[in-house]
Structures are given as structure tokens and as C-alpha cells.
Write a protein that holds these residues in place. Structure first.
Motif, PDB file in Angstrom:
ATOM      1  N   CYS A 105      10.327  22.770  14.040  1.00 51.58           N
ATOM      2  CA  CYS A 105       8.925  22.346  13.942  1.00 51.58           C
ATOM      3  C   CYS A 105       8.144  22.743  15.185  1.00 51.58           C
ATOM      4  O   CYS A 105       6.997  23.206  15.099  1.00 51.58           O
ATOM      5  N   LEU A 106       8.762  22.553  16.343  1.00 56.37           N
ATOM      6  CA  LEU A 106       8.091  22.902  17.593  1.00 56.37           C
ATOM      7  C   LEU A 106       7.870  24.408  17.693  1.00 56.37           C
ATOM      8  O   LEU A 106       6.812  24.860  18.176  1.00 56.37           O
ATOM      9  N   THR A 107       8.834  25.188  17.218  1.00 50.56           N
ATOM     10  CA  THR A 107       8.676  26.641  17.257  1.00 50.56           C
ATOM     11  C   THR A 107       7.514  27.088  16.389  1.00 50.56           C
ATOM     12  O   THR A 107       6.709  27.948  16.794  1.00 50.56           O
ATOM     13  N   PHE A 108       7.402  26.526  15.185  1.00 50.81           N
ATOM     14  CA  PHE A 108       6.257  26.859  14.331  1.00 50.81           C
ATOM     15  C   PHE A 108       4.954  26.455  15.017  1.00 50.81           C
ATOM     16  O   PHE A 108       3.958  27.193  14.976  1.00 50.81           O
ATOM     17  N   GLY A 109       4.927  25.277  15.637  1.00 46.94           N
ATOM     18  CA  GLY A 109       3.719  24.828  16.317  1.00 46.94           C
ATOM     19  C   GLY A 109       3.349  25.729  17.486  1.00 46.94           C
ATOM     20  O   GLY A 109       2.177  26.096  17.661  1.00 46.94           O
ATOM     21  N   LEU A 110       4.338  26.108  18.288  1.00 42.72           N
ATOM     22  CA  LEU A 110       4.076  26.990  19.419  1.00 42.72           C
ATOM     23  C   LEU A 110       3.658  28.378  18.943  1.00 42.72           C
ATOM     24  O   LEU A 110       2.826  29.040  19.578  1.00 42.72           O
ATOM     25  N   ALA A 111       4.219  28.828  17.818  1.00 44.88           N
ATOM     26  CA  ALA A 111       3.815  30.119  17.256  1.00 44.88           C
ATOM     27  C   ALA A 111       2.340  30.090  16.858  1.00 44.88           C
ATOM     28  O   ALA A 111       1.593  31.042  17.117  1.00 44.88           O
ATOM     29  N   VAL A 112       1.919  28.992  16.228  1.00 42.70           N
ATOM     30  CA  VAL A 112       0.509  28.848  15.863  1.00 42.70           C
ATOM     31  C   VAL A 112      -0.364  28.872  17.112  1.00 42.70           C
ATOM     32  O   VAL A 112      -1.415  29.529  17.143  1.00 42.70           O
ATOM     33  N   MET A 113       0.046  28.156  18.150  1.00 40.77           N
ATOM     34  CA  MET A 113      -0.712  28.140  19.403  1.00 40.77           C
ATOM     35  C   MET A 113      -0.865  29.548  19.963  1.00 40.77           C
ATOM     36  O   MET A 113      -1.960  29.963  20.362  1.00 40.77           O
ATOM     37  N   LEU A 114       0.224  30.294  19.982  1.00 37.82           N
ATOM     38  CA  LEU A 114       0.201  31.666  20.500  1.00 37.82           C
ATOM     39  C   LEU A 114      -0.740  32.542  19.681  1.00 37.82           C
ATOM     40  O   LEU A 114      -1.558  33.291  20.234  1.00 37.82           O
ATOM     41  N   ILE A 115      -0.635  32.449  18.356  1.00 40.45           N
ATOM     42  CA  ILE A 115      -1.418  33.308  17.469  1.00 40.45           C
ATOM     43  C   ILE A 115      -2.905  32.984  17.559  1.00 40.45           C
ATOM     44  O   ILE A 115      -3.756  33.888  17.583  1.00 40.45           O
ATOM     45  N   VAL A 116      -3.257  31.706  17.615  1.00 39.84           N
ATOM     46  CA  VAL A 116      -4.669  31.324  17.734  1.00 39.84           C
ATOM     47  C   VAL A 116      -5.250  31.839  19.047  1.00 39.84           C
ATOM     48  O   VAL A 116      -6.409  32.255  19.110  1.00 39.84           O
ATOM     49  N   ASN A 117      -4.446  31.821  20.111  1.00 37.16           N
ATOM     50  CA  ASN A 117      -4.904  32.374  21.385  1.00 37.16           C
ATOM     51  C   ASN A 117      -5.234  33.857  21.270  1.00 37.16           C
ATOM     52  O   ASN A 117      -6.176  34.341  21.913  1.00 37.16           O
ATOM     53  N   ILE A 118      -4.460  34.585  20.477  1.00 34.03           N
ATOM     54  CA  ILE A 118      -4.671  36.029  20.354  1.00 34.03           C
ATOM     55  C   ILE A 118      -5.798  36.354  19.377  1.00 34.03           C
ATOM     56  O   ILE A 118      -6.722  37.113  19.699  1.00 34.03           O
ATOM     57  N   PHE A 119      -5.729  35.786  18.175  1.00 34.65           N
ATOM     58  CA  PHE A 119      -6.600  36.233  17.092  1.00 34.65           C
ATOM     59  C   PHE A 119      -7.698  35.235  16.712  1.00 34.65           C
ATOM     60  O   PHE A 119      -8.500  35.524  15.826  1.00 34.65           O
ATOM     61  N   GLY A 120      -7.734  34.082  17.363  1.00 29.51           N
ATOM     62  CA  GLY A 120      -8.717  33.077  16.999  1.00 29.51           C
ATOM     63  C   GLY A 120     -10.147  33.564  17.110  1.00 29.51           C
ATOM     64  O   GLY A 120     -11.006  33.239  16.287  1.00 29.51           O
ATOM     65  N   CYS A 121     -10.425  34.379  18.121  1.00 32.83           N
ATOM     66  CA  CYS A 121     -11.788  34.863  18.326  1.00 32.83           C
ATOM     67  C   CYS A 121     -12.169  35.965  17.347  1.00 32.83           C
ATOM     68  O   CYS A 121     -13.341  36.341  17.252  1.00 32.83           O
ATOM     69  N   ILE A 122     -11.198  36.492  16.608  1.00 40.23           N
ATOM     70  CA  ILE A 122     -11.462  37.590  15.682  1.00 40.23           C
ATOM     71  C   ILE A 122     -11.694  37.071  14.257  1.00 40.23           C
ATOM     72  O   ILE A 122     -12.710  37.369  13.633  1.00 40.23           O
ATOM     73  N   SER A 123     -10.734  36.318  13.766  1.00 41.33           N
ATOM     74  CA  SER A 123     -10.820  35.836  12.380  1.00 41.33           C
ATOM     75  C   SER A 123     -10.804  34.318  12.270  1.00 41.33           C
ATOM     76  O   SER A 123     -10.976  33.770  11.179  1.00 41.33           O
ATOM     77  N   GLY A 124     -10.553  33.640  13.386  1.00 38.45           N
ATOM     78  CA  GLY A 124     -10.362  32.201  13.333  1.00 38.45           C
ATOM     79  C   GLY A 124      -8.910  31.817  13.149  1.00 38.45           C
ATOM     80  O   GLY A 124      -8.579  30.644  13.173  1.00 38.45           O
ATOM     81  N   SER A 125      -8.051  32.823  12.959  1.00 44.64           N
ATOM     82  CA  SER A 125      -6.610  32.591  12.760  1.00 44.64           C
ATOM     83  C   SER A 125      -6.345  31.536  11.699  1.00 44.64           C
ATOM     84  O   SER A 125      -5.733  30.509  11.948  1.00 44.64           O
ATOM     85  N   HIS A 126      -6.791  31.816  10.477  1.00 46.38           N
ATOM     86  CA  HIS A 126      -6.499  30.903   9.372  1.00 46.38           C
ATOM     87  C   HIS A 126      -5.005  30.884   9.078  1.00 46.38           C
ATOM     88  O   HIS A 126      -4.408  29.820   8.945  1.00 46.38           O
TER      89      HIS A 126
END
Length: 253
Positions: free
Chosen positions: A44-65
Motif C-alpha cells: 500500500c505504501l509503495t502504491f502511495g509513494l508511486a502516486v506521490m512521485l508521478i504527481v510531482n512529475i506530471f501533475g502540472c501537465i495533465s493533473g495526473s489523473h
């Protein structure tokens, strides 16, 4: 190629790569045989940390849905158009398939799915054998509805100045919801996350739960939030005092 077309391509690639990373990193934590036996909390923590990482990268582009249910919610919220939603979802499903496929390609076959294994394939979401389909559906609906509430709150105009910690907040939220829902239903909340392992492993047992529950949660929760909770922030207007201009403060808590 005009700017609008470039924007759509960027959004598609952001959702594709983001969802690919989600499946690659998240499902890698489920592998047994290459190291310590993964515990539920670690997954569960790995999935959560993966989401955190991805939002940091792509959040400003698409919102990282990274999730068709979130995209449905964003469409109802009128943050994106139906055309954008279709592009987002295409990226999510293709990205999930590619990300899980890469994980399978780099993992020894006997570890990825042992020959004597009688259970579901790696990272496949299925209900707990002791849980009924209705119970698993209810859990998936509840945790998906909470996820959509979080999205709606982040999109709320009153939160416009409080986005710096969004990646961390989303990562911890996913961790919490997966910890709660995992023992019952697998804690997917995401059709794209569940479809990729199902396709690669050929496991579709009660797969409908992982489509209907999140999408229905998005369709019902978003209008509820818009009607009950969402408020516009008052526009800032200059207020004159002693010959000087002072902007009125707005409450963004």
C-alpha cells in the motif's frame, strides 16, 4: 501543429507514462521471490509513494489523473472536456498495459507466476474469498468515493493556494484507502490499475467490480460535492484607506 494539439499530445503522454509508472512501481512491490516477502502495508505504501512521485512529475501537465474514475469526475466538474477525457482514458489504459508488461518482461517467469500457482496472477485485484461480491463492491465504492471527494476538494477554488503538498497528500490518501480496502477487495479504486494485470494474467474473476464501483462512485460523488460543498471564492477587490490601495483578503482555508 497548433498549440491545442500539442497540449492534447502532452496530456496523453503524461497519463500514459504516469499510469505505466504506477503499475510498474506499485505492482513490483507484490513480487514474491526476489527479496523479502512483501507485507500488505509495504504494498500500500509503495502504491502511495508511486502516486506521490508521478504527481510531482506530471501533475502540472495533465493533473495526473492516472484513473478513469478521476477523469470522469474531472469531466463532471467541468475541468476537462469530453474529448480530453477520452484522450486521458486512452493514455491510462495503454499506459497501464505497457507498465505491467514491462514489469512482466523483466521478471523471471517462474517468479512472476509460478507453475504450481492456483491463485490469481501477480497484482490481480480480486475479492477476498471470505467476502461476498456485494461486500467487495461496497468497499470499492466507499474508498473510491472518498478518493473522488479528495479530488473535488483539491479542485475546489478555496484550495487554489494550497497545492504545494498535493502530491504528498494524495500519496498518503492512496496508502490509507488501500490499507482499508485491500483485505476486502484488493483496494483498486481504478479500472486501469485492475485491467492491466487482468489482461496479462488472464484473470477476470469478478472483474466487473473494479469497473462499476469506481466509475459509479465518480458519477455520484462529484455532483454531490458540487451541490453540497463547493463554493466560489469571493473576488479580490481593492479597498482604499488613507489614500492607499489594500486588497481585500479572501478566506482560502
Amino acid at each position: 501543429m497548433n498549440a491545442a494539439t500539442m497540449d492534447r499530445i502532452s496530456e496523453f503522454l503524461a497519463e500514459l507514462l504516469g499510469t505505466a509508472l504506477l503499475l510498474f512501481f506499485g505492482c513490483s512491490s507484490c513480487i514474491v521471490g526476489l527479496g523479502p516477502i512483501p507485507e500488505h502495508f509495504v504494498i500500500c505504501l509503495t502504491f502511495g509513494l508511486a502516486v506521490m512521485l508521478i504527481v510531482n512529475i506530471f501533475g502540472c501537465i495533465s493533473g495526473s489523473h492516472l484513473n478513469p474514475a478521476v477523469t470522469v469526475a474531472a469531466t463532471i466538474y467541468k475541468l476537462i472536456t469530453p474529448t480530453q477525457a477520452a484522450i486521458y482514458m486512452a493514455g491510462q489504459f495503454i499506459g497501464g498495459f505497457v507498465g505491467f508488461g514491462v514489469l512482466k518482461a523483466i521478471t523471471p517467469a517462474q517468479i512472476f507466476r509460478p507453475e504450481n500457482s492456483t491463485g490469481p496472477g501477480l497484482c490481480t485485484t480480486i475479492p477476498n474469498p471470505d467476502v461476498s461480491s456485494l461486500q467487495a463492491f461496497t468497499v470499492e465504492f466507499i474508498i473510491s468515493a472518498v478518493l473522488i471527494h479528495i479530488c473535488c476538494a483539491v479542485w475546489d477554488p478555496r484550495n487554489a493556494n494550497h497545492h504545494d503538498s498535493v502530491p504528498l497528500r494524495f500519496g498518503l490518501a492512496i496508502t490509507c484507502l488501500a490499507l482499508v480496502g485491500g483485505p476486502y477487495s484488493g483496494g483498486s479504486m481504478n479500472p486501469a490499475r485492475s485491467l492491466a494485470p487482468a489482461l496479462w494474467n488472464g484473470d477476470f474473476d469478478q472483474h466487473w467490480i473494479y469497473w462499476l464501483a469506481p466509475l459509479l462512485a465518480a458519477a455520484l460523488t462529484t455532483p454531490f460535492y458540487l451541490i453540497v460543498f463547493r463554493r466560489e471564492t469571493p473576488s479580490e477587490k481593492p479597498e482604499k484607506s488613507s489614500g492607499e490601495d489594500f486588497p481585500l483578503r479572501t478566506n482560502n482555508v
